[in-house]
Design a protein around this motif. Structure first.
Motif, PDB file in Angstrom:
ATOM      1  N   LEU A  28      44.648   9.642  43.670  1.00  0.00           N
ATOM      2  CA  LEU A  28      44.037  10.308  44.824  1.00  0.00           C
ATOM      3  C   LEU A  28      43.421   9.297  45.781  1.00  0.00           C
ATOM      4  N   VAL A  29      43.069   8.116  45.282  1.00  0.00           N
ATOM      5  CA  VAL A  29      42.392   7.119  46.117  1.00  0.00           C
ATOM      6  C   VAL A  29      43.106   5.770  46.160  1.00  0.00           C
ATOM      7  N   LEU A  30      44.086   5.564  45.271  1.00  0.00           N
ATOM      8  CA  LEU A  30      44.808   4.295  45.218  1.00  0.00           C
ATOM      9  C   LEU A  30      46.309   4.550  45.149  1.00  0.00           C
ATOM     10  N   ILE A  93      55.651  13.062  39.605  1.00  0.00           N
ATOM     11  CA  ILE A  93      54.699  13.135  38.497  1.00  0.00           C
ATOM     12  C   ILE A  93      54.200  14.574  38.337  1.00  0.00           C
ATOM     13  N   GLY A  94      53.815  15.197  39.451  1.00  0.00           N
ATOM     14  CA  GLY A  94      53.342  16.578  39.403  1.00  0.00           C
ATOM     15  C   GLY A  94      54.390  17.528  38.867  1.00  0.00           C
ATOM     16  N   ALA A  95      55.652  17.350  39.285  1.00  0.00           N
ATOM     17  CA  ALA A  95      56.732  18.215  38.811  1.00  0.00           C
ATOM     18  C   ALA A  95      56.934  18.075  37.308  1.00  0.00           C
ATOM     19  N   LEU A 215      45.060  24.555  23.618  1.00  0.00           N
ATOM     20  CA  LEU A 215      44.514  25.167  24.823  1.00  0.00           C
ATOM     21  C   LEU A 215      44.029  24.100  25.809  1.00  0.00           C
ATOM     22  N   THR A 216      43.368  23.079  25.292  1.00  0.00           N
ATOM     23  CA  THR A 216      42.893  22.000  26.149  1.00  0.00           C
ATOM     24  C   THR A 216      44.048  21.291  26.843  1.00  0.00           C
ATOM     25  N   ALA A 217      45.122  21.057  26.108  1.00  0.00           N
ATOM     26  CA  ALA A 217      46.290  20.396  26.701  1.00  0.00           C
ATOM     27  C   ALA A 217      46.862  21.228  27.839  1.00  0.00           C
ATOM     28  N   LEU A 218      47.030  22.532  27.632  1.00  0.00           N
ATOM     29  CA  LEU A 218      47.619  23.394  28.651  1.00  0.00           C
ATOM     30  C   LEU A 218      46.746  23.479  29.900  1.00  0.00           C
ATOM     31  N   ILE A 219      45.452  23.683  29.711  1.00  0.00           N
ATOM     32  CA  ILE A 219      44.534  23.817  30.850  1.00  0.00           C
ATOM     33  C   ILE A 219      44.475  22.508  31.645  1.00  0.00           C
ATOM     34  N   THR A 220      44.370  21.402  30.936  1.00  0.00           N
ATOM     35  CA  THR A 220      44.264  20.111  31.615  1.00  0.00           C
ATOM     36  C   THR A 220      45.524  19.785  32.403  1.00  0.00           C
ATOM     37  N   LEU A 221      46.679  19.988  31.792  1.00  0.00           N
ATOM     38  CA  LEU A 221      47.933  19.708  32.476  1.00  0.00           C
ATOM     39  C   LEU A 221      48.093  20.566  33.726  1.00  0.00           C
ATOM     40  N   THR A 222      47.722  21.831  33.618  1.00  0.00           N
ATOM     41  CA  THR A 222      47.836  22.730  34.771  1.00  0.00           C
ATOM     42  C   THR A 222      46.943  22.272  35.916  1.00  0.00           C
ATOM     43  N   MET A 223      45.710  21.922  35.610  1.00  0.00           N
ATOM     44  CA  MET A 223      44.775  21.470  36.632  1.00  0.00           C
ATOM     45  C   MET A 223      45.250  20.178  37.304  1.00  0.00           C
ATOM     46  N   LEU A 224      45.749  19.255  36.498  1.00  0.00           N
ATOM     47  CA  LEU A 224      46.206  17.982  37.048  1.00  0.00           C
ATOM     48  C   LEU A 224      47.418  18.165  37.951  1.00  0.00           C
ATOM     49  N   ALA A 225      48.359  19.002  37.522  1.00  0.00           N
ATOM     50  CA  ALA A 225      49.552  19.244  38.337  1.00  0.00           C
ATOM     51  C   ALA A 225      49.174  19.880  39.669  1.00  0.00           C
ATOM     52  N   THR A 226      48.279  20.858  39.637  1.00  0.00           N
ATOM     53  CA  THR A 226      47.848  21.527  40.864  1.00  0.00           C
ATOM     54  C   THR A 226      47.157  20.559  41.814  1.00  0.00           C
ATOM     55  N   LEU A 227      46.273  19.746  41.251  1.00  0.00           N
ATOM     56  CA  LEU A 227      45.529  18.787  42.057  1.00  0.00           C
ATOM     57  C   LEU A 227      46.448  17.754  42.699  1.00  0.00           C
ATOM     58  N   LEU A 228      47.343  17.189  41.923  1.00  0.00           N
ATOM     59  CA  LEU A 228      48.196  16.117  42.419  1.00  0.00           C
ATOM     60  C   LEU A 228      49.206  16.619  43.453  1.00  0.00           C
ATOM     61  N   ILE A 229      49.881  17.724  43.147  1.00  0.00           N
ATOM     62  CA  ILE A 229      50.879  18.259  44.078  1.00  0.00           C
ATOM     63  C   ILE A 229      50.217  18.724  45.362  1.00  0.00           C
ATOM     64  N   THR A 232      49.226  15.725  47.496  1.00  0.00           N
ATOM     65  CA  THR A 232      50.383  15.054  48.063  1.00  0.00           C
ATOM     66  C   THR A 232      50.975  15.850  49.218  1.00  0.00           C
ATOM     67  N   LEU A 233      51.080  17.160  49.059  1.00  0.00           N
ATOM     68  CA  LEU A 233      51.633  18.002  50.129  1.00  0.00           C
ATOM     69  C   LEU A 233      50.743  17.958  51.373  1.00  0.00           C
ATOM     70  N   ILE A 234      49.440  17.967  51.160  1.00  0.00           N
ATOM     71  CA  ILE A 234      48.515  17.872  52.297  1.00  0.00           C
ATOM     72  C   ILE A 234      48.701  16.541  53.015  1.00  0.00           C
ATOM     73  N   SER A 235      48.854  15.466  52.244  1.00  0.00           N
ATOM     74  CA  SER A 235      49.047  14.141  52.838  1.00  0.00           C
ATOM     75  C   SER A 235      50.343  14.083  53.632  1.00  0.00           C
ATOM     76  N   MET A 236      51.422  14.641  53.078  1.00  0.00           N
ATOM     77  CA  MET A 236      52.702  14.629  53.760  1.00  0.00           C
ATOM     78  C   MET A 236      52.683  15.499  55.010  1.00  0.00           C
ATOM     79  N   TRP A 237      51.989  16.637  54.931  1.00  0.00           N
ATOM     80  CA  TRP A 237      51.875  17.539  56.078  1.00  0.00           C
ATOM     81  C   TRP A 237      51.100  16.867  57.215  1.00  0.00           C
ATOM     82  N   GLY A 238      50.029  16.151  56.844  1.00  0.00           N
ATOM     83  CA  GLY A 238      49.221  15.462  57.852  1.00  0.00           C
ATOM     84  C   GLY A 238      49.973  14.331  58.524  1.00  0.00           C
ATOM     85  N   ALA A 239      50.876  13.684  57.741  1.00  0.00           N
ATOM     86  CA  ALA A 239      51.649  12.586  58.316  1.00  0.00           C
ATOM     87  C   ALA A 239      52.696  13.096  59.305  1.00  0.00           C
TER      88      ALA A 239
END
Length: 239
Positions: A28-30, A93-95, A215-229, A232-239
Motif C-alpha cells: 500500500l505504501v511501497l 496477488i489479489g486475484a 476461520l482466521t485464515a478465511l477472514i484474513t484472506l478475504t480482508m487482504l484481497a478486498t484491501l489490495l484489489i 489498486t483499482l483506485i490507483s489505476m482509476w486515478g491514473a
C-alpha cells in the motif's frame, strides 16, 4: 512496522500468514520490488526461529514433493517481478487470494495420498508466486487444508515449508541484487516487532480451538484481497 506486526501475529497463529499479510499491507505504501525482498528476508529469520518446534509435527512427505517445484518456479517468478509494473502485480496477488478463499470456503478436499504430479504442480505454482510476490502461500494453504490435517500439523508443515521457500527465494534475489544493504537495514530494524508479533500469535494459537484456525485464515484472506484489489483499482482509476 504496523504491517510487520500484524503479519507476524497472523504467522504465529497460523504458521503461514506472514507473506500473505505483509506483502499486501506494505504494498500500500511501497512498490512490490522493494516489499518482496524485505518480506523474504524477514520470512527466513522467523522461519529459523520456529523450525525446532515444527520439525516433529511436519508432514515431511508433502514438503519433499513440494520443494522441487518451488526451486524450479522461483527464478521464473523473480524474472516476472523485475519486468511487471506494480499495479498488475498487485491485482494478480489479489486475484490469487480470492481464488484461495473460494477454494477453502467450499471445503476443498484431496485424497489421503495426493499424486506426485499434483503435489509437484502445486509446488511449481507456489514457487512462481513466491518469486514475484513472496506470497506463495495461497496454493500451499489450500493444499494442506485440503489434505485434512489437524491445525497443529498444518501449522508445523507450513513453518517448515515457508522456511525452505524463503531460502530458495532469497538466494536468487541476492544474486540479482534485489536484496540490498538497504533491505537488510530495514529487516534488522523490524526484528523486535517481528518477534513480538510471532510470540503473540503463537500464544493465541495454543489457546484457540481448532475451528478458529480455519476461520482466521478465511477472514484474513478475504480482508487482504478486498484491501489490495480495492486500493489498486483506485490507483489505476486515478491514473
Amino acid at each position: 512496522m504496523a504491517g510487520i506486526l500484524a503479519a507476524s501475529v497472523l504467522r504465529g497463529f497460523t504458521g503461514f500468514g506472514f507473506g500473505l499479510a505483509a506483502v499486501p499491507l506494505l504494498s500500500l505504501v511501497l512498490p512490490p520490488a522493494e516489499v518482496v525482498p524485505l518480506v523474504v528476508a524477514l520470512q527466513i529469520v522467523v522461519g529459523i526461529g520456529g523450525l525446532r518446534d515444527a520439525m516433529h509435527l511436519c508432514d515431511w512427505r508433502s514438503v519433499r514433493q513440494l520443494v522441487p517445484g518451488l526451486i524450479v518456479g522461483v527464478p521464473t517468478g523473480i524474472a516476472i517481478l523485475t519486468v511487471l509494473a506494480p499495479n498488475p502485480v498487485r491485482l494478480l496477488i489479489g486475484a490469487m487470494i480470492v481464488v484461495s478463499v473460494v477454494l477453502l470456503h467450499r471445503g476443498a478436499r484431496l485424497p489421503p495420498e495426493p499424486s506426485r504430479v499434483l503435489t509437484a504442480a502445486v509446488g511449481l505454482l507456489a514457487g512462481v508466486i513466491s518469486g514475484f510476490s513472496s506470497m506463495g502461500g495461497p496454493p500451499i494453504i489450500v493444499y494442506l487444508m485440503a489434505r485434512g490435517h489437524n491445525p497443529h500439523r498444518i501449522r508445523a508443515t507450513a513453518i517448515v515449508y515457508f522456511m525452505i521457500a524463503g531460502c530458495a527465494t532469497g538466494l536468487p534475489m541476492v544474486v540479482r541484487g534485489l536484496i540490498t544493504r538497504h533491505t537488510l537495514i530495514w529487516a534488522a530494524a523490524c526484528l523486535p516487532v517481528l518477534f513480538l508479533g510471532t510470540w503473540l500469535g503463537t500464544l493465541a494459537f495454543h489457546r484457540a480451538k481448532p475451528r478458529h484456525h480455519r476461520l482466521t485464515a478465511l477472514i484474513t484472506l478475504t480482508m487482504l484481497a478486498t484491501l489490495l484489489i480495492g486500493r489498486t483499482l483506485i490507483s489505476m482509476w486515478g491514473a
